[in-house]
Design a protein around this motif. Structure first.
Motif, PDB file in Angstrom:
ATOM      1  N   VAL A  79       0.872  -1.178   0.000  1.00 44.50           N
ATOM      2  CA  VAL A  79       0.000   0.000   0.000  1.00 44.50           C
ATOM      3  C   VAL A  79       0.906   1.225   0.000  1.00 44.50           C
ATOM      4  CG1 VAL A  79      -1.804   1.271   1.198  1.00 44.50           C
ATOM      5  CG2 VAL A  79      -1.800  -1.240   1.247  1.00 44.50           C
ATOM      6  N   GLN A  80       0.875   1.996  -1.082  1.00 44.40           N
ATOM      7  CA  GLN A  80       1.808   3.106  -1.256  1.00 44.40           C
ATOM      8  C   GLN A  80       1.164   4.423  -0.839  1.00 44.40           C
ATOM      9  OE1 GLN A  80       2.450   5.861  -3.882  1.00 44.40           O
ATOM     10  NE2 GLN A  80       4.086   6.228  -2.406  1.00 44.40           N
ATOM     11  N   GLY A  81       1.958   5.330  -0.287  1.00 41.98           N
ATOM     12  CA  GLY A  81       1.429   6.628   0.085  1.00 41.98           C
ATOM     13  C   GLY A  81       2.363   7.377   1.003  1.00 41.98           C
ATOM     14  N   PRO A  82       2.020   8.616   1.352  1.00 46.70           N
ATOM     15  CA  PRO A  82       2.840   9.412   2.267  1.00 46.70           C
ATOM     16  C   PRO A  82       2.512   9.067   3.717  1.00 46.70           C
ATOM     17  CG  PRO A  82       1.024  10.736   1.473  1.00 46.70           C
ATOM     18  CD  PRO A  82       0.881   9.390   0.819  1.00 46.70           C
ATOM     19  N   MET A  83       3.120   8.032   4.241  1.00 44.76           N
ATOM     20  CA  MET A  83       2.826   7.591   5.596  1.00 44.76           C
ATOM     21  C   MET A  83       3.431   8.533   6.647  1.00 44.76           C
ATOM     22  SD  MET A  83       1.061   5.134   4.542  1.00 44.76           S
ATOM     23  CE  MET A  83       0.898   4.053   3.111  1.00 44.76           C
ATOM     24  N   THR A  84       4.476   9.252   6.247  1.00 46.35           N
ATOM     25  CA  THR A  84       5.065  10.285   7.089  1.00 46.35           C
ATOM     26  C   THR A  84       5.290  11.530   6.232  1.00 46.35           C
ATOM     27  OG1 THR A  84       7.337   9.530   6.638  1.00 46.35           O
ATOM     28  CG2 THR A  84       6.237   8.592   8.562  1.00 46.35           C
ATOM     29  N   CYS A 127       6.411   6.994   0.830  1.00 48.39           N
ATOM     30  CA  CYS A 127       7.174   7.857  -0.075  1.00 48.39           C
ATOM     31  C   CYS A 127       7.644   9.135   0.612  1.00 48.39           C
ATOM     32  CB  CYS A 127       6.351   8.222  -1.307  1.00 48.39           C
ATOM     33  SG  CYS A 127       4.931   9.289  -0.936  1.00 48.39           S
ATOM     34  N   GLU A 128       7.100   9.453   1.777  1.00 49.28           N
ATOM     35  CA  GLU A 128       7.443  10.675   2.511  1.00 49.28           C
ATOM     36  C   GLU A 128       7.210  11.940   1.681  1.00 49.28           C
ATOM     37  OE1 GLU A 128      11.203  10.367   4.834  1.00 49.28           O
ATOM     38  OE2 GLU A 128      11.336   8.341   3.968  1.00 49.28           O
ATOM     39  N   SER A 129       6.301  11.874   0.717  1.00 50.25           N
ATOM     40  CA  SER A 129       5.991  12.988  -0.197  1.00 50.25           C
ATOM     41  C   SER A 129       7.195  13.372  -1.058  1.00 50.25           C
ATOM     42  CB  SER A 129       5.478  14.213   0.574  1.00 50.25           C
ATOM     43  OG  SER A 129       4.246  13.933   1.186  1.00 50.25           O
ATOM     44  N   ASP A 130       8.037  12.411  -1.379  1.00 47.64           N
ATOM     45  CA  ASP A 130       9.256  12.673  -2.155  1.00 47.64           C
ATOM     46  C   ASP A 130       9.443  11.563  -3.191  1.00 47.64           C
ATOM     47  OD1 ASP A 130      12.308  12.099  -2.572  1.00 47.64           O
ATOM     48  OD2 ASP A 130      12.211  14.183  -1.892  1.00 47.64           O
ATOM     49  N   PRO A 131       9.595  11.912  -4.485  1.00 53.22           N
ATOM     50  CA  PRO A 131       9.686  10.888  -5.531  1.00 53.22           C
ATOM     51  C   PRO A 131      10.847   9.909  -5.355  1.00 53.22           C
ATOM     52  CG  PRO A 131       9.242  13.022  -6.506  1.00 53.22           C
ATOM     53  CD  PRO A 131       9.543  13.271  -5.062  1.00 53.22           C
ATOM     54  N   HIS A 151       0.688  11.218  -4.452  1.00 53.46           N
ATOM     55  CA  HIS A 151       1.282  12.333  -5.183  1.00 53.46           C
ATOM     56  C   HIS A 151       1.532  12.020  -6.666  1.00 53.46           C
ATOM     57  CE1 HIS A 151       1.849  14.470  -1.451  1.00 53.46           C
ATOM     58  NE2 HIS A 151       2.514  13.445  -0.931  1.00 53.46           N
ATOM     59  N   SER A 152       1.282  13.017  -7.516  1.00 50.64           N
ATOM     60  CA  SER A 152       1.508  12.840  -8.950  1.00 50.64           C
ATOM     61  C   SER A 152       2.979  12.633  -9.281  1.00 50.64           C
ATOM     62  CB  SER A 152       0.966  14.045  -9.723  1.00 50.64           C
ATOM     63  OG  SER A 152      -0.438  14.075  -9.709  1.00 50.64           O
ATOM     64  N   SER A 153       3.866  13.394  -8.632  1.00 57.31           N
ATOM     65  CA  SER A 153       5.285  13.259  -8.951  1.00 57.31           C
ATOM     66  C   SER A 153       5.821  11.902  -8.521  1.00 57.31           C
ATOM     67  CB  SER A 153       6.081  14.388  -8.299  1.00 57.31           C
ATOM     68  OG  SER A 153       5.877  14.411  -6.917  1.00 57.31           O
ATOM     69  N   VAL A 154       5.272  11.351  -7.453  1.00 54.52           N
ATOM     70  CA  VAL A 154       5.665  10.001  -7.037  1.00 54.52           C
ATOM     71  C   VAL A 154       5.137   8.981  -8.038  1.00 54.52           C
ATOM     72  CG1 VAL A 154       5.465   8.268  -5.217  1.00 54.52           C
ATOM     73  CG2 VAL A 154       5.801  10.668  -4.614  1.00 54.52           C
ATOM     74  N   HIS A 155       3.900   9.139  -8.458  1.00 57.46           N
ATOM     75  CA  HIS A 155       3.323   8.260  -9.480  1.00 57.46           C
ATOM     76  C   HIS A 155       4.204   8.270 -10.739  1.00 57.46           C
ATOM     77  CE1 HIS A 155      -0.712   6.980 -11.603  1.00 57.46           C
ATOM     78  NE2 HIS A 155       0.299   6.183 -11.918  1.00 57.46           N
ATOM     79  N   LEU A 156       4.597   9.462 -11.151  1.00 59.44           N
ATOM     80  CA  LEU A 156       5.412   9.613 -12.350  1.00 59.44           C
ATOM     81  C   LEU A 156       6.732   8.863 -12.209  1.00 59.44           C
ATOM     82  CD1 LEU A 156       5.126  11.233 -15.037  1.00 59.44           C
ATOM     83  CD2 LEU A 156       6.464  13.035 -13.961  1.00 59.44           C
ATOM     84  N   ALA A 157       7.375   8.978 -11.047  1.00 60.93           N
ATOM     85  CA  ALA A 157       8.649   8.298 -10.809  1.00 60.93           C
ATOM     86  C   ALA A 157       8.477   6.786 -10.739  1.00 60.93           C
ATOM     87  CB  ALA A 157       9.282   8.809  -9.519  1.00 60.93           C
ATOM     88  N   LEU A 158       7.410   6.333 -10.107  1.00 60.23           N
ATOM     89  CA  LEU A 158       7.213   4.900  -9.928  1.00 60.23           C
ATOM     90  C   LEU A 158       6.855   4.179 -11.223  1.00 60.23           C
ATOM     91  CD1 LEU A 158       5.322   4.781  -6.508  1.00 60.23           C
ATOM     92  CD2 LEU A 158       7.705   4.180  -6.976  1.00 60.23           C
ATOM     93  N   LEU A 159       6.422   4.913 -12.237  1.00 62.02           N
ATOM     94  CA  LEU A 159       6.184   4.264 -13.537  1.00 62.02           C
ATOM     95  C   LEU A 159       7.419   3.502 -13.995  1.00 62.02           C
ATOM     96  CD1 LEU A 159       4.273   7.051 -15.545  1.00 62.02           C
ATOM     97  CD2 LEU A 159       3.314   4.954 -14.574  1.00 62.02           C
ATOM     98  N   GLU A 160       8.607   4.048 -13.724  1.00 60.83           N
ATOM     99  CA  GLU A 160       9.848   3.388 -14.140  1.00 60.83           C
ATOM    100  C   GLU A 160      10.109   2.126 -13.332  1.00 60.83           C
ATOM    101  OE1 GLU A 160      11.274   4.194 -16.747  1.00 60.83           O
ATOM    102  OE2 GLU A 160      10.438   6.186 -17.093  1.00 60.83           O
ATOM    103  N   VAL A 161       9.810   2.162 -12.041  1.00 59.73           N
ATOM    104  CA  VAL A 161      10.006   0.981 -11.197  1.00 59.73           C
ATOM    105  C   VAL A 161       9.106  -0.157 -11.659  1.00 59.73           C
ATOM    106  CG1 VAL A 161       9.878   0.101  -8.831  1.00 59.73           C
ATOM    107  CG2 VAL A 161      10.631   2.445  -9.240  1.00 59.73           C
ATOM    108  N   TRP A 162       7.831   0.159 -11.850  1.00 65.35           N
ATOM    109  CA  TRP A 162       6.880  -0.872 -12.255  1.00 65.35           C
ATOM    110  C   TRP A 162       7.227  -1.445 -13.621  1.00 65.35           C
ATOM    111  CZ3 TRP A 162       2.644   3.229 -11.031  1.00 65.35           C
ATOM    112  CH2 TRP A 162       2.562   3.421  -9.645  1.00 65.35           C
ATOM    113  N   ALA A 163       7.650  -0.595 -14.550  1.00 67.01           N
ATOM    114  CA  ALA A 163       7.989  -1.070 -15.892  1.00 67.01           C
ATOM    115  C   ALA A 163       9.232  -1.950 -15.859  1.00 67.01           C
ATOM    116  CB  ALA A 163       8.196   0.113 -16.829  1.00 67.01           C
ATOM    117  N   ALA A 164      10.263  -1.532 -15.128  1.00 67.57           N
ATOM    118  CA  ALA A 164      11.511  -2.296 -15.071  1.00 67.57           C
ATOM    119  C   ALA A 164      11.296  -3.675 -14.454  1.00 67.57           C
ATOM    120  CB  ALA A 164      12.558  -1.513 -14.277  1.00 67.57           C
ATOM    121  N   HIS A 165      10.425  -3.763 -13.472  1.00 63.44           N
ATOM    122  CA  HIS A 165      10.173  -5.041 -12.791  1.00 63.44           C
ATOM    123  C   HIS A 165       8.969  -5.785 -13.370  1.00 63.44           C
ATOM    124  CE1 HIS A 165      13.086  -4.622  -9.466  1.00 63.44           C
ATOM    125  NE2 HIS A 165      12.824  -3.335  -9.533  1.00 63.44           N
ATOM    126  N   LYS A 166       8.292  -5.180 -14.349  1.00 66.22           N
ATOM    127  CA  LYS A 166       7.055  -5.740 -14.886  1.00 66.22           C
ATOM    128  C   LYS A 166       6.117  -6.081 -13.734  1.00 66.22           C
ATOM    129  CE  LYS A 166       9.174  -7.390 -19.133  1.00 66.22           C
ATOM    130  NZ  LYS A 166       9.404  -8.518 -20.057  1.00 66.22           N
TER     131      LYS A 166
END
Length: 450
Positions: A70-75, A112-116, A140-155
């Protein structure tokens, strides 16, 4: 839905992710000498070729535990959102008895601590160390944008991230197959939703409730992908109606001193000011300071109601403010609020806990379908395939959640699908003023708007 501290591109992710590069050096000259001096080949005596025994394909073992991130700004500055995400996901899982298709489910919190960049590191750990099978939710949108690369690299599939900015869709559309792992973008791009604010203002003008002085709008937003996307969309929507955008200003996500900026905007005398800040302290201090400096504009504070306990922080300064958030309209929504409040000791926000609750059940339903088809085995590709066309009609807030086939992975926006009403706040309570079919009252002119 939201902030921009660092954009992570495909190239930057591969470098940043610490991939190990092994360089094999072949001694070409030595190889040439060997080729020139080796003895001529001899013709071997042919021997019968045995028929190979086929290697059986191993049958995947059914899961004994399913682990969901579960992803999000927990802190950090948006920690109240993370708290709602945790509690909503836990509540939804408890409703299933902690299991999906009889398999126990464990939830792992990805902060994510509100940081990509911190979000990327946390998600990598969740995949490689915590061994999550899939992920869900996010803010956060900027975190979503950054995580696109993680998800794609790991399929690796992730469902129902709230990151809304148009830059996310633009990136996905550059290579839809590579970036297909982000399924069911849980907050549509702002331009699909902000029309409600424009219609509210112009309906009030048509009814003679307000008379614009300058036909201008100022934009003041957090300096993130979300903030810029919302600000540009709102400004453009008013410009299409013939108004002028007289200022566009940004501030850090956690800014709490807005007096200088608001004083400047007050001097421009705009009829409307559009703001969005996702940090609780940032947006509530901004609302209070609009009254302290004597700003005479109608205030659109998109996302004020996302924050649990916002009225305790903003107080009476929030009266007459416009916002656009989902509400607790259905019997299922009211049942959720009652149960959530009893369990966690506070009333949830529909935009965070409510939508996260629906997102969790959407994800669980897809997981259940995958496990049913595979006999208890999680399959990333199949999860994405099912999620692409999945129409979820069991939510508490929206009639139907389904990806828009013309604009994946955004959801279909409109009647009977995904839509937010426009509220006007009084004493911490929202009164629906748009659309007309749902309206509880007309827009009320703020007393300072002469």
């Amino acid at each position: 839905m939201t902030e921009e501290k660092a954009k992570i591109t495909r190239r930057k992710y591969l470098t940043y992710g610490g991939g190990i590069v092994v360089v094999a050096v072949v001694a070409a000259a030595g190889y040439g000498i060997y080729e020139a001096t080796k003895p001529p080949p001899t013709t071997p005596t042919p021997t019968p070729t045995p028929t190979p025994t086929p290697t059986p394909t191993p049958t995947p073992t059914p899961l004994t535990e399913l682990i969901i991130g579960v992803q999000g700004p927990m802190t950090g500055p948006a920690a109240l959102v993370g708290r709602d995400f945790k509690n909503a996901a836990t509540f939804a899982l408890d409703e299933r008895g902690g299991k999906i298709s009889g398999i126990p489910v464990k939830l792992v919190w990805i902060d994510c601590e509100s940081d990509p960049e911190k979000g990327v590191k946390a998600y990598e750990k969740a995949i490689l160390v915590d061994r999550i099978h899939l992920g869900m939710i996010g803010w956060h949108s900027s975190v979503h944008l950054a995580l696109l690369e993680v998800w794609a690299a790991h399929k690796f599939p992730h469902f129902c991230h709230f990151g809304a900015a148009k830059t996310i869709l633009e990136k996905i559309h550059t290579d839809p197959e590579y970036y297909k792992w982000s399924v069911a973008k849980w907050w549509p791009v702002p331009e699909k939703l902000v029309i409600g604010y424009v219609d509210t203002i112009f309906e009030a003008i048509d009814k003679g409730i307000i008379v614009p002085k300058t036909k201008t709008i100022s934009i003041y937003i957090e300096d993130t992908d979300w903030g810029r996307s919302l600000g540009e969309s709102l400004g453009a929507a008013f410009e299409k109606k013939g108004w002028k955008r007289v200022s566009f200003d940004v501030a850090p996500l956690d800014e709490t001193d807005h007096v200088t900026m608001l004083t400047k905007i007050k001097g421009l005398n705009p009829d409307v000011i559009g703001i969005t800040f996702t940090g609780a302290a940032a947006v509530t201090s901004l609302i209070k300071q609009t009254r302290e400096v004597g700003l005479k504009s109608i205030v659109i504070a998109d996302g004020l109601g996302w924050i649990t306990g916002w009225y305790e922080m903003a107080g009476k300064a929030s009266d007459y403010v416009l916002d656009m958030i989902p509400g607790w309209a259905t019997p299922k929504a009211k049942e959720f609020v009652k149960g959530f409040t009893e369990k966690f000791g506070y009333e949830p926000s529909p935009s965070t806990a409510g939508l996260a609750y629906d997102a969790a059940h959407f994800t669980f339903a897809i997981v259940e379908e995958v496990l049913k088809r595979t006999g208890g085995v999680w399959d990333n590709e199949l999860g994405v395939k099912i999620g692409r066309d999945f129409a979820f009609k069991e939510g508490a807030l929206m009639e139907c959640y389904q990806e828009d086939p013309k604009d994946r992975p955004d959801l279909i926006v409109g009647e009977h699908y995904y839509i937010f009403p426009v509220l006007q706040y009084f004493d911490g309570k929202g009164v629906v003023v748009w659309p007309s079919a749902w309206a509880e009252a007309d827009f009320t002119r703020p007393p300072w708007f002469a």
